[in-house]
Write a protein that holds these residues in place. Structure first.
Motif, mmCIF file in Angstrom:
data_model
loop_
_atom_site.group_PDB
_atom_site.id
_atom_site.type_symbol
_atom_site.label_atom_id
_atom_site.label_comp_id
_atom_site.label_asym_id
_atom_site.label_seq_id
_atom_site.Cartn_x
_atom_site.Cartn_y
_atom_site.Cartn_z
ATOM 1 N N GLU A 208 -2.923 6.928 17.152
ATOM 2 C CA GLU A 208 -2.888 5.750 16.039
ATOM 3 C C GLU A 208 -1.514 5.127 16.367
ATOM 4 O O GLU A 208 -1.484 3.663 16.025
ATOM 5 N N ILE A 209 -0.277 5.688 16.738
ATOM 6 C CA ILE A 209 0.835 5.022 17.384
ATOM 7 C C ILE A 209 0.540 3.999 18.504
ATOM 8 O O ILE A 209 0.983 2.895 18.363
ATOM 9 N N ILE A 210 -0.314 4.560 19.270
ATOM 10 C CA ILE A 210 -0.901 3.562 20.477
ATOM 11 C C ILE A 210 -1.372 2.458 19.941
ATOM 12 O O ILE A 210 -0.908 1.324 20.269
ATOM 13 N N MET A 211 -2.255 2.472 19.272
ATOM 14 C CA MET A 211 -3.055 1.522 18.576
ATOM 15 C C MET A 211 -2.169 0.313 17.780
ATOM 16 O O MET A 211 -2.061 -0.756 17.942
ATOM 17 N N GLY A 212 -1.223 0.821 16.859
ATOM 18 C CA GLY A 212 -0.189 0.179 16.217
ATOM 19 C C GLY A 212 0.586 -0.419 17.075
ATOM 20 O O GLY A 212 0.889 -1.831 16.909
ATOM 21 N N LEU A 213 1.208 0.113 17.982
ATOM 22 C CA LEU A 213 2.091 -0.788 19.101
ATOM 23 C C LEU A 213 1.353 -1.846 19.840
ATOM 24 O O LEU A 213 1.868 -2.907 20.191
ATOM 25 N N CYS A 214 0.220 -1.571 20.189
ATOM 26 C CA CYS A 214 -0.666 -2.370 20.582
ATOM 27 C C CYS A 214 -0.563 -3.824 19.999
ATOM 28 O O CYS A 214 -0.780 -4.978 20.278
ATOM 29 N N VAL A 215 -1.067 -3.533 18.605
ATOM 30 C CA VAL A 215 -1.102 -4.487 17.671
ATOM 31 C C VAL A 215 0.157 -5.409 17.424
ATOM 32 O O VAL A 215 0.293 -6.663 17.345
ATOM 33 N N LEU A 216 1.397 -4.512 17.557
ATOM 34 C CA LEU A 216 2.616 -5.030 17.452
ATOM 35 C C LEU A 216 2.858 -6.126 18.684
ATOM 36 O O LEU A 216 3.282 -6.959 18.543
ATOM 37 N N ALA A 217 2.443 -5.669 19.966
ATOM 38 C CA ALA A 217 2.696 -6.540 20.998
ATOM 39 C C ALA A 217 1.963 -7.699 20.812
ATOM 40 O O ALA A 217 2.434 -9.017 21.193
ATOM 41 N N LEU A 218 0.659 -7.859 20.201
ATOM 42 C CA LEU A 218 -0.013 -8.901 19.994
ATOM 43 C C LEU A 218 0.667 -9.755 18.816
ATOM 44 O O LEU A 218 0.843 -11.090 19.293
ATOM 45 N N VAL A 219 1.153 -9.176 17.966
ATOM 46 C CA VAL A 219 1.741 -10.242 16.999
ATOM 47 C C VAL A 219 3.181 -10.552 17.541
ATOM 48 O O VAL A 219 3.362 -11.970 17.257
ATOM 49 N N LEU A 220 3.980 -9.974 18.400
ATOM 50 C CA LEU A 220 5.066 -10.367 18.913
ATOM 51 C C LEU A 220 4.767 -11.577 20.122
ATOM 52 O O LEU A 220 5.402 -12.492 20.147
ATOM 53 N N SER A 221 3.499 -11.434 20.540
ATOM 54 C CA SER A 221 3.369 -12.492 21.539
ATOM 55 C C SER A 221 3.035 -13.830 20.790
ATOM 56 O O SER A 221 3.199 -14.754 21.250
ATOM 57 N N LEU A 222 2.366 -13.815 19.924
ATOM 58 C CA LEU A 222 1.908 -14.854 18.706
ATOM 59 C C LEU A 222 3.105 -15.499 18.336
ATOM 60 O O LEU A 222 3.357 -16.835 18.077
ATOM 61 N N LEU A 223 4.180 -14.649 17.753
ATOM 62 C CA LEU A 223 5.437 -15.117 17.228
ATOM 63 C C LEU A 223 6.113 -15.872 18.562
ATOM 64 O O LEU A 223 6.727 -16.838 18.173
ATOM 65 N N MET A 224 5.969 -15.339 19.693
ATOM 66 C CA MET A 224 6.707 -15.972 20.734
ATOM 67 C C MET A 224 6.310 -17.488 20.956
ATOM 68 O O MET A 224 7.222 -18.127 21.415
ATOM 69 N N MET A 225 4.958 -17.641 20.731
ATOM 70 C CA MET A 225 4.156 -18.976 20.887
ATOM 71 C C MET A 225 4.832 -19.724 19.726
ATOM 72 O O MET A 225 5.061 -21.010 19.980
ATOM 73 N N VAL A 226 4.982 -19.347 18.657
ATOM 74 C CA VAL A 226 5.557 -20.077 17.592
ATOM 75 C C VAL A 226 6.774 -20.559 17.981
ATOM 76 O O VAL A 226 7.242 -21.581 17.506
ATOM 77 N N VAL A 227 7.592 -19.609 18.226
ATOM 78 C CA VAL A 227 9.081 -20.001 18.618
ATOM 79 C C VAL A 227 9.183 -21.133 19.585
ATOM 80 O O VAL A 227 9.975 -21.967 19.428
ATOM 81 N N ILE A 228 8.421 -20.688 20.713
ATOM 82 C CA ILE A 228 8.343 -21.767 21.739
ATOM 83 C C ILE A 228 7.810 -23.142 21.162
ATOM 84 O O ILE A 228 8.663 -24.367 21.631
#
Length: 629
Positions: A208-228
């Motif tokens: 469950e932690i692994i799946m949650g962290l994978c979702v976190l990585a996806l969210v951080l990547s999207l946020l990075m695109m917004v920041v850019i």
């Protein structure tokens, strides 16, 4: 079809004009190749391989869930298995790595055992209650406890509880100990079996932690695109500061956790059950801390020596941010590309599995079991199928590059941005589908030929992106565009070196930031399960996934920057700011140490004045000054 046959000579560059089809013979060749891929799939389905893969078959040539025909020399073949729809293995955990199969007799049963069976009497009782016989067909359930060959023709005791896979009807054990034995077949160099078991158990316990962290990585990547998109001007410096803070902070946290876990282990404050896990975690944390320290020191040294050159990419990053504002659908490119790749890979793996069960049945005299094998000429279909994996995958990626390049070229060479198409991405995709599928086929085929030499592949793959803007600007063939791209890159060699080096490094910092944040969150989350979770494999899985996701998203921004630079190089080569040859470039590119500010208003507002001054002090001097940085 070859490069030497290109008949296109010198011509005027006319961006977004004179659109025509390119490399049509290669499109026909690619379509014929895809037709061959479909024929392989049709052959596998027609020969019954698809039904054998999905429904499963036993070791005597019977397909489960169907009425079967007799195979010569095999007494237990030709049975009616319409009531027996599941495949049961007598030894499901005995995996043969070399031959890529389970070394066990397979049977067709009507029900998988849902509870653990300890004795042969339990097997007999299960067969009488459910009508599911777990021993070979020549032994009746009443003879299970006393039959002389029950050790080889009945399942190995105890029989673990199992459940069927949703699509493929195989009885899969639910006990994680079986998976540990399965992985052990691959990791033969591990001598401590208990370590392997604990690592596997740790992954299952923290899924469950692994799946949650994978979702976190996806969210951080999207946020990075917004920041850019919104703060591209200060993005370089923000990323630099954040990476420094995260690298130093993450390294410090790892050393602190290592010290804390080591003190807890030495003081025997952990339970007896968790001592072995705690010892593994102490070793893992020490390794992670040392690696993080080395990485942080190297990263800080590199950033120190490149600090003066980082400013050179700010102008391109700023314009790239404007591109994302005008073309917001660029952010979605990794999604549909990933979806297309996943659909193709699922199809490719399915056909490969079909081929694994295709062929004619024959009796293996050493085991007296039935196997399926392709005849010698048909075995080349597997190689054909393997080439298709590389070529079509590269074709999908090249289609994304062409689409991005076309949209950015449209943005760059449209003087009045209010007159741009309503959806430039879809417009670019339509142009690619109508005119340039043959060129994509040719370029992706060249990459396929050099796939094994990785260094050559990396070089050509990067240059193919430059070829794509050339194609979308003038609608020329692959070889003509490759020649033009090569000339432009040679003429701007120093700029290419500076922008590619600094730009790639900045985007690498973005990837490092996403991975560092995800890993940091993983360390904090796994720290609450220190007594029964080994951190090694879960943390590696999370970091690998975070890097792949970050790479997919930031590669789109990297492509945009590269396309903008090539458009800028073409713009400065064929335009000089005079009437009829006005620059297309954004004003930010002129400010970004490429032209002096006192010339910008003249170029954009009063070209004659700028033209009279450009010969003296507003022409190549700023460019030469830029190249010397």
């Amino acid at each position: 079809m070859g490069c030497c046959q290109s008949k296109e000579g010198k011509r005027d560059w006319k961006p977004l004009e004179d659109r025509s089809c390119t490399d049509i013979p290669w499109l026909i060749f690619f379509m014929l190749f895809c037709a061959g891929m479909l024929c392989i799939c049709g052959f596998a389905i027609a020969t019954g391989a698809a039904s054998r893969l999905i429904s499963g078959y036993d070791s005597f040539g019977n397909t489960c869930g169907q009425r079967n025909t007799q195979i010569d020399g095999v007494d237990l073949s030709g049975r009616d298995m319409r009531e027996n729809k599941y495949v049961f293995f007598l030894e499901p955990c005995n995996f043969d790595v070399i031959n890529r199969r389970i070394k066990s007799i397979a049977l067709c049963v009507s029900q998988c055992p849902n509870t653990q069976l300890q004795t042969y009497n339990d097997l007999k009782q299960f067969a009488n209650n459910n009508g599911s016989q777990l021993c070979t067909y020549d032994i009746t359930p009443t003879r299970y406890p006393s039959h002389s060959e029950r050790q080889t023709k009945c399942p190995k005791l105890p029989v673990h509880a199992s459940k069927s896979v949703p699509v493929f009807r195989r009885c899969i054990p639910v006990d994680i100990a079986c998976y540990a034995e399965f992985i052990q077949a691959f990791v033969t160099f591990v001598s401590d079996n208990s370590v392997l078991h604990r690592v596997t158990a740790g992954v299952m316990a923290s899924k469950e932690i692994i799946m949650g962290l994978c979702v976190l990585a996806l969210v951080l990547s999207l946020l990075m695109m917004v920041v850019i998109r919104y703060i591209s001007k200060v993005l370089v410096w923000i990323l630099t500061i954040l990476v420094i803070v995260c690298s130093i902070g993450g390294t410090g946290v790892l050393w602190w956790l290592y010290t804390d876990h080591r003190i807890a282990l030495n003081n025997n404050s952990t339970s007896v059950f968790g001592k072995e896990v705690a010892s593994d975690n102490v070793k893992a944390l020490l390794i992670y801390a040392i690696i993080a320290t080395i990485f942080t020191v190297v990263l800080l040294l590199v950033m120190f020596f490149m600090r003066k050159r980082v400013a050179l990419t700010i102008a391109l990053f700023h314009v790239a941010g404007k591109v994302f504002i005008h073309l917001p659908l660029l952010v979605l490119q990794p999604f549909w590309t990933f979806l297309c790749l996943m659909l193709f890979w699922v199809y490719w793996i399915a056909v490969l599995l079909f081929l694994g069960t295709a062929g004619t049945p024959f009796k293996n005299n050493s085991t007296n079991l039935v196997e399926y094998k392709l005849q010698e000429p048909l075995q080349y279909m597997v190689w054909y199928h393997a080439v298709g994996l590389i070529w079509i995958s590269e074709y999908i990626l090249a289609f994304q590059q062409m689409t991005i390049a076309g949209a950015v070229v449209t943005y760059y060479f449209t003087r009045n941005k209010s007159q741009m198409p309503s959806v430039p991405i879809l417009k670019s995709m339509g142009r690619t589908l109508r005119y340039h599928l043959g060129t994509i086929a040719k370029g992706s085929f060249i990459i396929t030929l050099v796939k094994i030499p990785r260094l050559i592949l990396t070089y050509i793959h990067r240059k193919c992106l430059y070829i794509c803007p050339i194609i979308t600007i003038n609608s020329t063939s692959f070889c003509t565009s490759a020649r033009d791209a090569f000339v432009i890159l040679v003429e701007n060699a120093l700029r290419v070196a500076a922008i590619n080096t600094v730009g790639d490094f900045v985007l690498f910092l973005g990837k490092v930031l996403i991975v560092s944040c995800t890993a940091f969150a993983g360390v904090l989350a796994l720290n609450y399960q220190r007594e029964y979770t080994v951190w090694v494999l879960p943390l590696l899985i999370v970091c690998l996934f975070a890097f792949l996701v970050a790479h997919c998203f930031l590669s789109v921004f990297e492509n945009v920057v590269d396309v903008l630079f090539l458009c800028f190089a073409v713009d400065t080569k064929y335009n000089d700011g005079s009437p009829g040859h006005e620059y297309y470039m954004d004003k930010a590119l002129m400010v970004g140490q490429l032209f002096r500010e006192d010339c910008i208003n003249s170029i954009c507002l009063t070209p004659p004045l700028c033209l009279s001054r450009s010969k003296a002090n507003c022409g190549l001097a700023p460019l030469k000054q830029y190249l010397q940085l």
